[in-house]
Design an enzyme around this catalytic site. Sequence first.
Site, mmCIF file in Angstrom:
data_model
loop_
_atom_site.group_PDB
_atom_site.id
_atom_site.type_symbol
_atom_site.label_atom_id
_atom_site.label_comp_id
_atom_site.label_asym_id
_atom_site.label_seq_id
_atom_site.Cartn_x
_atom_site.Cartn_y
_atom_site.Cartn_z
ATOM 1 N N ARG A 1 10.282 14.391 4.704
ATOM 2 C CA ARG A 1 9.992 13.244 3.841
ATOM 3 C C ARG A 1 10.782 13.299 2.533
ATOM 4 O O ARG A 1 11.039 12.262 1.907
ATOM 5 C CB ARG A 1 8.493 13.164 3.535
ATOM 6 C CG ARG A 1 8.158 11.956 2.664
ATOM 7 C CD ARG A 1 6.678 11.690 2.555
ATOM 8 N NE ARG A 1 6.437 10.561 1.676
ATOM 9 C CZ ARG A 1 5.282 9.935 1.533
ATOM 10 N NH1 ARG A 1 4.231 10.348 2.241
ATOM 11 N NH2 ARG A 1 5.142 8.928 0.709
ATOM 12 N N HIS B 1 15.525 8.152 -11.299
ATOM 13 C CA HIS B 1 14.363 8.365 -12.153
ATOM 14 C C HIS B 1 14.769 8.931 -13.513
ATOM 15 O O HIS B 1 14.188 8.558 -14.545
ATOM 16 C CB HIS B 1 13.376 9.321 -11.478
ATOM 17 C CG HIS B 1 12.582 8.673 -10.387
ATOM 18 N ND1 HIS B 1 11.697 9.376 -9.590
ATOM 19 C CD2 HIS B 1 12.523 7.389 -9.949
ATOM 20 C CE1 HIS B 1 11.135 8.553 -8.723
ATOM 21 N NE2 HIS B 1 11.630 7.347 -8.912
ATOM 22 N N GLU C 1 5.277 15.551 2.169
ATOM 23 C CA GLU C 1 6.594 15.895 1.639
ATOM 24 C C GLU C 1 6.843 17.407 1.593
ATOM 25 O O GLU C 1 7.315 17.968 0.608
ATOM 26 C CB GLU C 1 6.778 15.295 0.239
ATOM 27 C CG GLU C 1 8.242 15.110 -0.137
ATOM 28 C CD GLU C 1 8.431 14.267 -1.389
ATOM 29 O OE1 GLU C 1 9.348 14.585 -2.155
ATOM 30 O OE2 GLU C 1 7.683 13.294 -1.586
ATOM 31 N N HIS D 1 16.962 9.078 -5.958
ATOM 32 C CA HIS D 1 15.859 8.963 -6.896
ATOM 33 C C HIS D 1 15.889 10.015 -8.001
ATOM 34 O O HIS D 1 15.410 9.753 -9.111
ATOM 35 C CB HIS D 1 14.526 9.013 -6.151
ATOM 36 C CG HIS D 1 14.208 7.742 -5.425
ATOM 37 N ND1 HIS D 1 15.023 7.225 -4.440
ATOM 38 C CD2 HIS D 1 13.177 6.865 -5.549
ATOM 39 C CE1 HIS D 1 14.500 6.096 -3.984
ATOM 40 N NE2 HIS D 1 13.390 5.853 -4.635
ATOM 41 N N ARG E 1 -14.073 9.881 -7.363
ATOM 42 C CA ARG E 1 -13.448 10.833 -6.421
ATOM 43 C C ARG E 1 -12.857 10.168 -5.182
ATOM 44 O O ARG E 1 -12.653 10.813 -4.156
ATOM 45 C CB ARG E 1 -14.443 11.937 -6.022
ATOM 46 C CG ARG E 1 -14.859 12.821 -7.181
ATOM 47 C CD ARG E 1 -15.590 14.062 -6.699
ATOM 48 N NE ARG E 1 -15.884 14.955 -7.815
ATOM 49 C CZ ARG E 1 -17.024 14.917 -8.524
ATOM 50 N NH1 ARG E 1 -17.963 14.035 -8.210
ATOM 51 N NH2 ARG E 1 -17.217 15.760 -9.509
ATOM 52 N N LYS F 1 10.791 4.193 7.187
ATOM 53 C CA LYS F 1 9.811 4.836 6.306
ATOM 54 C C LYS F 1 8.605 5.350 7.103
ATOM 55 O O LYS F 1 8.156 6.483 6.904
ATOM 56 C CB LYS F 1 9.361 3.836 5.228
ATOM 57 C CG LYS F 1 8.331 4.380 4.234
ATOM 58 C CD LYS F 1 8.948 5.350 3.248
ATOM 59 C CE LYS F 1 7.922 5.861 2.228
ATOM 60 N NZ LYS F 1 7.717 4.921 1.122
ATOM 61 N N LYS G 1 1.914 7.538 -1.385
ATOM 62 C CA LYS G 1 2.223 8.088 -2.709
ATOM 63 C C LYS G 1 1.745 7.122 -3.782
ATOM 64 O O LYS G 1 2.117 5.942 -3.782
ATOM 65 C CB LYS G 1 3.730 8.298 -2.867
ATOM 66 C CG LYS G 1 4.258 9.588 -2.300
ATOM 67 C CD LYS G 1 5.723 9.738 -2.713
ATOM 68 C CE LYS G 1 6.315 11.045 -2.265
ATOM 69 N NZ LYS G 1 7.720 11.177 -2.713
ATOM 70 N N GLU H 1 16.364 0.114 -1.828
ATOM 71 C CA GLU H 1 15.570 1.038 -1.014
ATOM 72 C C GLU H 1 15.901 0.893 0.467
ATOM 73 O O GLU H 1 15.946 1.887 1.195
ATOM 74 C CB GLU H 1 14.077 0.793 -1.254
ATOM 75 C CG GLU H 1 13.592 1.133 -2.658
ATOM 76 C CD GLU H 1 13.506 2.626 -2.931
ATOM 77 O OE1 GLU H 1 13.833 3.437 -2.029
ATOM 78 O OE2 GLU H 1 13.123 2.988 -4.062
ATOM 79 N N HIS I 1 13.966 -0.363 -11.281
ATOM 80 C CA HIS I 1 13.917 0.762 -10.353
ATOM 81 C C HIS I 1 15.033 0.659 -9.316
ATOM 82 O O HIS I 1 15.726 1.644 -9.028
ATOM 83 C CB HIS I 1 12.560 0.808 -9.650
ATOM 84 C CG HIS I 1 12.464 1.878 -8.611
ATOM 85 N ND1 HIS I 1 12.468 3.220 -8.925
ATOM 86 C CD2 HIS I 1 12.406 1.809 -7.252
ATOM 87 C CE1 HIS I 1 12.394 3.941 -7.815
ATOM 88 N NE2 HIS I 1 12.359 3.100 -6.779
#
Length: 370
Positions: free
Chosen positions: A243, A254, A239, A250, A123, A229, A145, A187, A267
């Site tokens: 954000r 993606h 987000e 992306h 956890r 960032k 993230k 990026e 990427h």
Amino acid sequence: MSLAEWQKIEVRADRSYPVFLGAPLQELGEYLHSQMDDVEHILIITHHSVADLYFDRLMEGLQDYRVNLFKIPAGEEGKSLERLSQLTTSALRYGADRKTLVIALGGGVIGDLAGFFASVFMRGIRLIQVPTTLLAQVDSSIGGKVAVNHPAGKNILGSFYPPQAVWTDFTTLESLPWGEVENGLAESIKHAIIADSDLFEFFEKQEQSIKQRDPSVWREMVARSSAVKVRIVSQDEREQGVRALLNLGHSFGHALETEMNYRGVTHGQGVSIGLLAAAYLANAKGFITLDEVDRVKHLLITFGLPTVIKGQDSQALLQGMKTDKKNQGGRKILILPKGIGQAVVSKECTDPEILAAWDQVISSDDEVES
């Protein structure tokens, strides 16, 4: 150098954490001793090649700890539930418990996998991000993230799990192949487009110094890009608002990576193509001029980043965008540039408009511009 002398940017969030810039790998142990007096066991997760380069340096400061190393092959395939299961089995065999500290040593794939593991193992256990690629240093290590991939899409299974700290040693960039540099540049250019027009001009003016890996220019590039960032994440950790702007390019990128099964496109290359597709779409919506689109395209080409992809089906790519996590109620939510230095969230993009943007960056010719 002491802790007080390293450049530090604080991420202000529900649980704030520092991003150290220019912090030597071998001095991480000193920081851990000063901040976490109950750590006995450390699990370092990395790639084989990164371990060969940097494990010994990192271990110079970790002699007082019981350390285990888990190495995975490079590539997006490493971010899978199967790999997560293998990692869990190994961690239990190593005797990991709730006080174990995870160190993610590597690029974005390692940060995502190690971070997601730390977020779910017993956890949640503590995490330090030690980014060794330009992409990870300016982007993926900051913001909390973490995720693994699923056949339905990239980063479908994930969480927000901030690290205890981000430990950035600029010297790890010296051995970086140029292809990996390009991932980070994509990026960083994205950061400039969405929030810092001066940074965009910096890239235009410092082309040769960046290509020649001038250390002072690279330090400034990493620091300024990281600051964008950090600033955005500090305003909106989960987000719910601003954000989302960090996803510029992306949604397109993606979808392309997933359609190509993470082969034949990195990427950063996906983001580069996505940035230009988003710029074409933004022009169609009246958010950006053609001259500004050309500036974006020229800058990407300047650094060897692709602006077209060969032989893809725009309809299939459109279909792939349906699983984007930003979508709401069946509507595609896209981030679009508004000039250079700003971006907007658009909820009104139609499928024909998106298809037209895809068609601008898909080539059927033998020669692909790069």
